[in-house]
Design an enzyme around this catalytic site. Structure first.
Site, short mmCIF file in Angstrom:
data_model
loop_
_atom_site.label_atom_id
_atom_site.label_comp_id
_atom_site.label_asym_id
_atom_site.label_seq_id
_atom_site.Cartn_x
_atom_site.Cartn_y
_atom_site.Cartn_z
CE1 TYR A 1 -6.21 -6.46 -1.11
CE2 TYR A 1 -6.13 -6.97 -3.19
CZ TYR A 1 -5.42 -6.46 -2.29
OH TYR A 1 -3.52 -6.30 -2.73
CG ASP B 1 -3.09 1.09 -1.12
OD1 ASP B 1 -1.64 1.35 -1.29
OD2 ASP B 1 -4.11 1.35 -1.64
#
Length: 274
Positions: free
Chosen positions: A110, A56
């Site tokens: 992540y 993102d």
């Protein structure tokens, strides 16, 4: 076919995926390939071009992976020669002709750096919430996606000074899943939600309006690793050294800005500033 590891500071980019009229990481990589005459003027991308994930806007990466049919001379150093300082290619692997950087990844990891001073949060509550989220679940209440929401999640939380380092792994992640998961952990750790919220989030019913979980800010999130069991990435020593130096300099600049911000906070709060 070759696969390249790319690291980038995502703050100035509007995500990885190509978009019109705004800077993205993919557009930056493809522009470099065009300058290097790897990408023909009329082509949108090289043959076989794909990436490990669509981070993102604001999200950074250590091990984003892009793969395509590349000439033998295109080393990470050559790639970097046409890239801006905040995007660095630092390793490469030979891949089979049918390799696909998205579909052939078996695990993505992540890391989120959550500012959570010990006086503000309960670490044990955060860990208990993550433990309840581990395993295979339908995370439809933690993403705007309508499909691809069932994931087998693993992860852990470590304390590092004023930060909780949230590390999560899965075969793939729906949009905003990591950021909404972190926001949920943060709210539970702060006592703003109870542990039972996890059960409601994982239930089949959609969460209504105010009960929904918003996404945590993007900048503290990093795509830390992508696993391809059959690939052997070779680090380019010069490219890796250059990347470390560039990102080290950026770290110093931002640390210096943080010290200035500390002076502003202290000055505004002092009587002498009145």
């Amino acid at each position: 076919m070759r696969a390249y590891r790319a690291a980038y500071d995502g703050r100035r980019f509007h995500g990885f995926q190509r978009q019109p009229d705004v800077p993205t990481v993919s557009d930056t990589l493809l522009a470099a390939l065009r300058e290097l005459d790897v990408l023909a003027d009329e082509a949108d991308a090289p043959p076989g071009y794909a990436a490990a994930g669509r981070t993102d806007a604001g999200v950074s990466a250590v091990a984003q992976t892009v793969a395509f049919d590349a000439p033998d001379w295109l080393t990470p150093r050559a790639f970097d020669s046409e890239l801006p300082p905040d995007v660095r290619v630092w390793a490469v692997a030979e891949a089979p002709p049918d390799f696909h950087a998205t579909h052939d990844a078996t695990c993505r990891e992540y890391v989120y750096h959550l500012h959570a001073p010990t006086e503000s949060v309960d670490d044990e509550r955060a860990t208990a919430a993550l433990d309840a989220l581990r395993g295979e679940h339908d995370f439809h209440n933690l993403t705007p996606d309508d499909d691809g929401t069932v994931r087998d999640l693993d992860g852990e939380i470590d304390r590092d000074g004023d930060y909780l380092v949230v590390r999560v792994r899965a075969g793939g992640f729906a949009r905003q899943l990591v950021r909404r998961l972190v926001a949920l952990l943060d709210e539970i750790a702060r006592g703003e939600r109870d542990l039972g919220t996890v059960d409601r989030v994982l239930a089949a019913e959609p969460l209504p309006g105010p009960a929904g979980v918003p996404a945590a800010p993007a900048e503290p999130l990093v795509l830390a690793d992508v696993t391809y069991p059959d690939l052997n990435f070779e680090r380019d020593p010069e490219a890796a050294a250059s990347a470390r130096e560039i990102f080290r300099e950026r770290r110093v600049r931002h640390a210096t800005r943080a010290r200035v911000a500390e002076d502003l906070v202290a000055g505004v709060g002092s009587e002498s500033a009145e």
